[in-house]
Structure formats: C-alpha cells, structure tokens
Write a protein that holds these residues in place. Structure first.
Motif, mmCIF file in Angstrom:
data_model
loop_
_atom_site.group_PDB
_atom_site.id
_atom_site.type_symbol
_atom_site.label_atom_id
_atom_site.label_comp_id
_atom_site.label_asym_id
_atom_site.label_seq_id
_atom_site.Cartn_x
_atom_site.Cartn_y
_atom_site.Cartn_z
ATOM 1 N N THR A 1 -6.628 28.943 -19.370
ATOM 2 C CA THR A 1 -5.896 30.070 -19.966
ATOM 3 C C THR A 1 -4.592 30.371 -19.238
ATOM 4 O OG1 THR A 1 -6.974 31.770 -18.630
ATOM 5 C CG2 THR A 1 -8.068 31.141 -20.698
ATOM 6 N N HIS A 2 -4.442 29.881 -18.020
ATOM 7 C CA HIS A 2 -3.290 30.166 -17.163
ATOM 8 C C HIS A 2 -3.233 31.634 -16.760
ATOM 9 C CE1 HIS A 2 -0.732 26.366 -17.966
ATOM 10 N NE2 HIS A 2 -1.963 26.141 -18.396
ATOM 11 N N GLN A 3 -4.311 32.377 -17.004
ATOM 12 C CA GLN A 3 -4.381 33.789 -16.636
ATOM 13 C C GLN A 3 -5.541 33.999 -15.672
ATOM 14 O OE1 GLN A 3 -3.807 36.825 -19.631
ATOM 15 N NE2 GLN A 3 -3.433 35.225 -21.153
ATOM 16 N N LEU A 4 -5.264 34.615 -14.546
ATOM 17 C CA LEU A 4 -6.317 34.859 -13.589
ATOM 18 C C LEU A 4 -7.338 35.836 -14.158
ATOM 19 C CD1 LEU A 4 -5.769 37.846 -12.085
ATOM 20 C CD2 LEU A 4 -3.911 36.529 -11.106
ATOM 21 N N ASP A 5 -8.583 35.649 -13.754
ATOM 22 C CA ASP A 5 -9.671 36.516 -14.200
ATOM 23 C C ASP A 5 -10.835 36.333 -13.241
ATOM 24 O OD1 ASP A 5 -10.995 38.357 -15.886
ATOM 25 O OD2 ASP A 5 -11.966 36.728 -16.988
ATOM 26 N N CYS A 6 -11.572 37.405 -13.019
ATOM 27 C CA CYS A 6 -12.734 37.343 -12.149
ATOM 28 C C CYS A 6 -13.716 38.410 -12.609
ATOM 29 C CB CYS A 6 -12.317 37.575 -10.700
ATOM 30 S SG CYS A 6 -13.637 37.286 -9.527
ATOM 31 N N GLU A 7 -14.904 37.965 -13.005
ATOM 32 C CA GLU A 7 -15.916 38.869 -13.530
ATOM 33 C C GLU A 7 -17.289 38.419 -13.062
ATOM 34 O OE1 GLU A 7 -15.708 39.067 -17.831
ATOM 35 O OE2 GLU A 7 -13.541 38.705 -17.787
ATOM 36 N N MET A 8 -18.184 39.390 -12.909
ATOM 37 C CA MET A 8 -19.574 39.096 -12.583
ATOM 38 C C MET A 8 -20.411 39.396 -13.815
ATOM 39 S SD MET A 8 -21.788 38.128 -10.239
ATOM 40 C CE MET A 8 -21.322 38.444 -8.562
ATOM 41 N N HIS A 9 -21.210 38.404 -14.245
ATOM 42 C CA HIS A 9 -22.104 38.564 -15.389
ATOM 43 C C HIS A 9 -23.455 37.954 -15.056
ATOM 44 C CE1 HIS A 9 -19.114 40.005 -18.277
ATOM 45 N NE2 HIS A 9 -18.295 39.099 -17.783
ATOM 46 N N ALA A 10 -24.493 38.762 -15.146
ATOM 47 C CA ALA A 10 -25.865 38.278 -14.968
ATOM 48 C C ALA A 10 -26.039 37.446 -13.698
ATOM 49 C CB ALA A 10 -26.295 37.485 -16.202
ATOM 50 N N GLY A 11 -25.419 37.894 -12.615
ATOM 51 C CA GLY A 11 -25.554 37.204 -11.339
ATOM 52 C C GLY A 11 -24.673 35.993 -11.158
ATOM 53 N N VAL A 12 -23.774 35.726 -12.119
ATOM 54 C CA VAL A 12 -22.856 34.587 -12.026
ATOM 55 C C VAL A 12 -21.430 35.117 -11.893
ATOM 56 C CG1 VAL A 12 -21.989 32.490 -13.144
ATOM 57 C CG2 VAL A 12 -24.382 33.180 -13.458
ATOM 58 N N LEU A 13 -20.741 34.694 -10.844
ATOM 59 C CA LEU A 13 -19.329 35.036 -10.688
ATOM 60 C C LEU A 13 -18.511 34.022 -11.488
ATOM 61 C CD1 LEU A 13 -17.254 36.874 -9.214
ATOM 62 C CD2 LEU A 13 -17.103 35.077 -7.486
ATOM 63 N N LEU A 14 -17.760 34.511 -12.471
ATOM 64 C CA LEU A 14 -16.895 33.680 -13.303
ATOM 65 C C LEU A 14 -15.472 33.895 -12.826
ATOM 66 C CD1 LEU A 14 -18.447 34.685 -16.749
ATOM 67 C CD2 LEU A 14 -18.999 32.668 -15.387
ATOM 68 N N LEU A 15 -14.815 32.832 -12.357
ATOM 69 C CA LEU A 15 -13.503 32.976 -11.752
ATOM 70 C C LEU A 15 -12.504 31.992 -12.341
ATOM 71 C CD1 LEU A 15 -12.344 33.865 -8.376
ATOM 72 C CD2 LEU A 15 -11.657 31.595 -9.143
ATOM 73 N N ASN A 16 -11.363 32.521 -12.741
ATOM 74 C CA ASN A 16 -10.206 31.728 -13.131
ATOM 75 C C ASN A 16 -9.110 32.051 -12.124
ATOM 76 O OD1 ASN A 16 -7.800 30.749 -14.331
ATOM 77 N ND2 ASN A 16 -8.650 30.975 -16.369
#
Length: 173
Positions: free
Chosen positions: A108-123
């Motif tokens: 996506t070329h856009q930074l993002d960082c979220e926690m969902h259901a115990g999984v850290l999703l990082l761009n």
C-alpha cells in the motif's frame, strides 16, 4: 528481540545498503516485504528475508514465508495477494493459519500497525515512494522491539531518525 522491517524500495538499492550498514553491528532480524525490484541473488539479501512483490518480475522470491525467531512466529508477505488495499481480514486469517503472532506486509506504500486477535499486523510504509498522510517523510521503515509482555514499534525516516509521533506499544497476549 528486534526486527527491522522495510518494504517497497522499488529499485532504490542505495537506501537498502545504508539500512544494512546502519544495523550491521546490532542483533536484528531484517525483513523486506517485497517490491525491491532487485535480483534475487543481490548480496544485500544475505542480510534479510525477502518476499516477492507485485513489481518483482523475476518471480524468484517466495510469495510468502513463515519462520520463527525466539518464540516469535513471523508471517511475511507483500500483501497484494491478500487484498490489503481493502482490509486486513485475509492477511490476518493467513497469519492465524500458520500460528504467527507477527505479520509484516507492504504494497500500500502507507504505514500501518494494528493488533488483531493477538497478531501484530505491520506495514512499514514505503522506503522509496510513500503515500498517505506521512508521505512528507519521504520514506519510512519500522523497528519492532519485542519484550516478553509488549511489542514496541518505532517508525523511522530515511535518515534513520525516529519519527516521534509514530511510536506505538501493544500488549502481547
């Protein structure tokens, strides 16, 4: 444990050379989330785990990879095959399927960082061609410091300077 995560360098080999040199004396695991547009046999890739992006036309990198480092199960992909432009549901499900607690992606070329259901999703955003509200930084990458209880995420600009408003902490479950 420390992860250095970069993505979407789009042929800017020099910034990757600088990144490897900057962290060469530190105990880090370096990850590239695709769209390097470099050859798979580039010596830089002896220092990092790399996946295939939609602009990596040689087809020699894996589309995804999963591995473990010090009790961290990492799922690494570019993201285009998981619909990350729309939402992160397919990415989260893929990470859960392989029991990952950290999923890194780009595209996506856009930074993002979220926690969902115990999984850290990082761009980490794009180191070369950023988009979105932080494009004025001219490129970003992320560092994840993992402790027994938390993930500390710090985004950096191309000059290896931490971006103060882009520091996040998540509880590990």
């Amino acid at each position: 444990m420390r992860f250095v995560v970069v993505s979407d360098s789009h042929g800017d080999r020099e910034i990757l050379v600088q990144l490897v040199a900057h962290y060469q004396d530190q105990a880090v695991t370096m990850l590239h989330c695709g769209d390097s547009e470099l050859a798979t046999d580039d010596p830089l890739f002896t220092h990092m785990t790399v996946v295939q992006g939609n602009m990596d036309f040689n087809g020699q990198f894996p589309a995804k990879t999963t591995f473990s480092v010090d009790n961290q199960r990492v799922f690494l992909t570019h993201g285009h095959l998981y619909g990350v432009n729309t939402d992160l549901t397919h990415l989260l499900l893929a990470a859960q399927e392989v029991h990952a607690n950290l999923a890194c992606y780009g595209h996506t070329h856009q930074l993002d960082c979220e926690m969902h259901a115990g999984v850290l999703l990082l761009n980490p955003g794009s180191i070369a061609q950023p988009r979105g509200p932080f494009r004025n930084l001219k490129g970003t990458y992320a560092v994840i410091d993992v402790t027994p209880d938390q993930y500390h995420v710090q985004y950096y600009n191309r000059q290896f300077i931490p971006v103060s408003q882009l520091q996040l902490t998540f509880q590990r479950t």
